[in-house]
Motif scaffolding. Structure first.
Motif, mmCIF file in Angstrom:
data_model
loop_
_atom_site.group_PDB
_atom_site.id
_atom_site.type_symbol
_atom_site.label_atom_id
_atom_site.label_comp_id
_atom_site.label_asym_id
_atom_site.label_seq_id
_atom_site.Cartn_x
_atom_site.Cartn_y
_atom_site.Cartn_z
ATOM 1 N N TYR A 86 1.222 -1.372 0.247
ATOM 2 C CA TYR A 86 -0.239 -0.039 -0.228
ATOM 3 C C TYR A 86 0.466 1.111 0.064
ATOM 4 O O TYR A 86 0.369 1.960 -0.871
ATOM 5 N N LEU A 87 1.976 1.244 0.754
ATOM 6 C CA LEU A 87 2.412 2.577 1.003
ATOM 7 C C LEU A 87 3.544 2.327 -0.150
ATOM 8 O O LEU A 87 3.604 3.943 -0.649
ATOM 9 N N GLN A 88 3.663 1.247 -0.683
ATOM 10 C CA GLN A 88 5.156 1.989 -2.043
ATOM 11 C C GLN A 88 4.468 1.551 -3.015
ATOM 12 O O GLN A 88 5.048 2.322 -4.008
ATOM 13 N N LYS A 89 3.437 1.431 -4.096
ATOM 14 C CA LYS A 89 2.829 0.951 -4.823
ATOM 15 C C LYS A 89 1.294 1.564 -5.087
ATOM 16 O O LYS A 89 1.274 1.549 -6.503
ATOM 17 N N THR A 90 0.665 1.895 -4.404
ATOM 18 C CA THR A 90 -0.553 2.468 -4.465
ATOM 19 C C THR A 90 -0.206 4.593 -4.701
ATOM 20 O O THR A 90 0.968 4.742 -3.654
#
Lengths: 300, 296, 255
Positions: free
Chosen positions: B158-162
């Protein structure tokens, strides 16, 4: 008057004890240290005094200062690792310190009585002697305001890096703040032991921490008047409205949120600010005369 | 025996990681400590307990506790931080206001439970043990490890890819600049508080179940553990937090088994103070705590 | 009075070389200028001297003594005072007491004397306030003495900051964009004060974006560009240097 005194004596005594703890809490904040370790210092002083008073023949004029001394020592030791921590993290670290002290008090049963605590402590404090000690602490805080130490603390509380750029050693003065907080906390922890007959570890737990913090937030974090107002209101409140006493935790919480949101400087500091503002307007641009200087700093 | 203790420590450490990750995420985004995070954790355990008591299956209770804790966390943000953030120097006020919310939640839980220690009814979770390489591992422990791994994985994704993750990082770096780019700080705060609260709620349920004890003051020690994890693991570092939390869990299991359970917390915190003397920037490098500048 | 010597200093942030191999000298009794376009590394140099940032390599000496590993407060105690690019006063403290803290380097009464309220400690505060008042008179700022510093107008805050730095009676005074946001009359007044300070033997380091102000005051100017020394010399040489003109292309900032 005499009648008034006897019916409210417990309230007055409670007020005086929490006043002492509140100054211990306040001096740390004044120095820019977000310590909430007063409960730990109070436990150190409280236990030392209780143990000495019940097990030894050491005279009281040695025992009581010893409580302050062990509190100051605790503040000194604590300040060394905490010099590495910044701002708000100090608050949690000092809470951990309180936990450590309580755990030690539970563990060394032979000395501390474990969960039962120390019992049958001689009661030698009364309202007058508590008041005398409170005056002593007020004098020390007043002295800080009349000297450059007060300016340095104010500088640290407002902007550490500016203070450092003027040659102030952050570490040294934070250590002094911790030690004074520790000495006052230890002193009043000891006095409390000599007032309540017995002490146990949980008396110095989370509830103690938040009660004292509430007093200082409500009263004010920088002026002499702050703790007096805060401790006064918190002592009277349960008397005025009994249902509040049953939900003390929630009342503390609500007071904290409301005051810090809508009156962030607290009742006492706000009053002092207003008075001081009027003084300054009246004074205009005259050179500070000696007497005026004394006035101006009296409540800083 | 030693290996068994280490295993138990890893399992409880993984739950600490869940709790601490939310705590450090919040600090990373808003630069303010949330002292009510422990109460949200406690609320999660309480909510799951009452779900089970009224006859819902445990899984439903867990999911419900997760969502409800997230919502409670959003309320914490609203009450404790929304106004405070506008003050010139909100650091200390935020400590006070979040502690205030903490106290209110604790008092509610105290009244609900009549100051008693609650425990999940017998049979809430099947008690089964397996032997792997001579170690006894319970079904609950396996479920905990899998669940924590899944949640941490989801958080990282969630933190890295969205796009939400990018918004979180933008607000964490500079709220005003983020606003200029059209990122709504208010919505980022709401989402991070929900996520952190949900993680804390799950952690509360798992702890309540593992130790078979749910209590209105249970949040306080975990807040301190989260602090230990953040200081040792470094702020904002997910791998740092996970490793530090597991280290903490193992240390705790070993001190309880071989030294003293009364002193366990005291030893852990004392070790932290010693570690601060020698590793001022945390064990994983990031300069967590020095006040501006790098010459210390 | 000792001079401040910066010898081949460098500051690398990861791969970024904010300052790389820069040397300069700030002698006593003179105003030395440090100029350069935005992002040239001026602030990094100031923060390295002030003890805020560590050095990747090189050395900084005050007189014969290296101060390159001293902490901020040690640098200040050694006799280097500074002002900040973005004004940093103690907003809730009065103007008078903001200046009083500037005298900290020379305080003698210890904390114990203060806690006990001994006359030595209370007398010291009175004396420092008298001295601070003298400074206020010199800057014509008496009427603001008892106001909270945060309530002052921008130009007045700048002056308080300079007074506070002067209070420490430094050997070297670093002024980080001291006339930013001031009108010509105000900056001329300050220029006079800076000249007087130099005549008294102080070494002034003037960090400026405003080239005109620097060329009027300084005997020696160093030009920093992209972390390196672009040129150095007396003002007339600097303003005619084609490399400097190119670095400042657009010319607006040379007003």
């Amino acid at each position: 008057m005499i009648h008034f005194y006897y019916s409210y004596q417990p309230v007055i005594d409670f007020f005086l004890l929490s006043l002492g703890f509140a100054y211990s809490q306040q001096i740390a904040l004044r120095a820019g240290v977000f310590s909430i370790g007063t409960a730990g210092f109070a436990a150190l002083g409280g236990y030392l005094v209780a143990i000495l008073a019940t097990r030894t023949e050491v005279p009281m004029w040695v025992i009581i200062p010893a409580g302050a001394a062990i509190g100051a020592l605790g503040g000194y030791v604590l300040s060394i690792p905490l010099a590495r921590l910044r701002g708000a993290f100090v608050a949690i670290a000092t809470l951990a310190f309180v936990k450590v002290i309580i755990a030690l008090a539970l563990y060394f049963e032979d000395l501390t009585g474990g969960a039962i605590g120390v019992t049958n402590i001689p009661r030698i404090m009364d309202t007058w002697s508590l008041a005398l000690m409170a005056l002593l602490v007020i004098y020390v805080n007043w002295s800080i305001g009349r000297t450059t130490l007060g300016r340095i603390f104010a500088a640290l509380a407002q902007d550490e890096s500016v203070a450092a750029s003027l040659g102030v050693s952050i570490r040294r003065y934070h250590m002094i703040g911790f030690m004074v907080s520790g000495a006052i906390g230890g002193l009043f922890g000891g006095l409390q032991s000599l007032y309540v007959y017995n002490i146990e570890p949980n008396a110095f737990g989370f509830a103690f921490v938040v009660t004292i913090l509430t007093v200082v937030v409500l009263g004010g974090r920088t002026t002499l008047l702050g703790p007096i107002m805060g401790a006064g209101i918190m002592a009277i409140l349960p008397e005025v409205a009994r249902p509040l006493a049953d939900n003390r935790t929630m009342v503390n919480g609500i007071i904290m949120i409301l005051v810090i949101t809508f009156l962030p400087r607290g009742v006492g500091d706000t009053i002092v600010d207003a008075v001081r503002h009027r003084w300054r307007q009246r004074r205009g641009a005259s050179r500070p005369q000696k007497q005026e200087v004394a006035d101006a700093v009296a409540s800083d | 025996m030693l290996a068994q203790q280490i295993l138990n420590g890893v399992v409880s450490g993984s739950i600490y990681a869940l709790f601490a990750l939310g705590f450090t995420l919040l600090f990373g985004v808003q630069k303010l400590l949330n002292l009510a995070h422990g109460a949200v954790f406690m609320a999660g355990a309480f909510i799951a307990y009452y779900c089970v008591i009224i006859g819902l299956p445990f899984w439903v209770g867990l999911v419900f506790a997760m969502i409800a804790s997230g919502v409670i966390s959003i309320i914490v943000e609203l009450v404790a931080f929304r106004q405070i953030r506008k003050q010139v120097d909100p650091e200390f006020p935020a400590i006070v206001s979040s502690l205030g919310v903490d106290l209110i939640l604790i008092n509610i839980a105290q009244n609900l439970s009549n100051t008693r220690v609650l425990s999940m009814p017998f049979g809430t979770f099947p008690i089964e043990f397996y032997n792997i390489f001579g170690l006894r591992i319970s079904l609950l422990q396996i479920v905990i490890l899998v669940l924590v791994a899944a949640l941490v994985g989801a958080l990282v994704y969630y933190l890295q890819k969205t796009s939400f993750g990018r918004q979180v990082r933008a607000v964490a770096q500079n709220e005003r600049a983020a606003a200029l780019l059209g990122v709504s700080a208010a919505s980022v705060y709401r989402q991070t508080f929900f996520i952190a609260g949900a993680l804390a709620g799950v952690a509360g349920v798992l702890i309540g179940l593992s130790f078979n004890s749910i209590h209105f003051l249970m949040g306080e020690p975990y807040l301190l553990y989260a602090f230990v994890v953040v200081v040792i693991g470094g702020i904002g570092s997910v791998p740092g937090a996970v490793v530090a939390a597991i280290l903490l869990g193992v240390t705790q299991a070993l001190t309880k088994a071989y030294l003293s359970s009364t002193l366990s917390d005291a030893i852990i915190f004392s070790l932290l103070f010693v570690a601060l003397l020698f590793f001022p920037n945390g064990l994983f490098g990031r300069a967590v705590l020095s006040a501006g500048g790098d010459r210390k | 009075m000792p001079s401040l010597r910066i010898e081949n200093i460098a500051k690398h942030f990861g791969g970024l070389k904010a300052v790389d191999g820069f040397s300069m000298e700030v002698p006593p009794g003179e105003i030395t200028g440090l100029i350069g376009p935005n992002g040239a590394g001026k602030s990094t140099v100031v923060n390295m001297i002030a003890g805020v940032l560590s050095l990747t390599s090189g050395d900084i000496k005050l007189g014969d003594r290296s101060i390159s590993t001293d902490r901020t407060e040690q640098v200040a105690r050694a006799g280097i005072a500074r002002t900040f690019q973005s004004i940093r006063l103690l907003p809730e403290t009065t103007v008078l007491d903001n200046i009083v803290i500037g005298f900290h380097r020379h305080e003698k009464a210890g904390p114990l004397a203060a806690l006990l309220g001994l006359p030595s400690a209370t007398r010291e505060l009175r004396e420092l306030r008298e001295k601070a008042w003298d400074l206020l008179e010199r800057f014509h700022m008496q009427e603001y003495a008892f106001l909270a510093a945060g309530n002052l107008a921008y130009g007045h805050q700048r002056r308080v900051e300079i007074m506070r730095a002067m209070a420490s009676d430094p050997a070297i005074l670093m002024l980080d964009e001291p006339v930013a946001g001031m009108n010509d009359v105000e900056s001329d007044e300050l220029a006079e004060i800076f000249k007087q300070l130099a005549e008294q033997g102080l070494g002034l380091l003037l960090i400026e974006h405003n080239v005109g102000f620097v060329t009027r005051l300084c005997r020696q100017i160093y030009v920093l560009d992209a972390g390196r020394l672009l040129a150095s010399g007396p003002p007339e040489q600097i303003v005619n240097d084609p490399r400097v003109i190119e670095a400042y292309i657009g010319g607006a900032s040379a007003a």
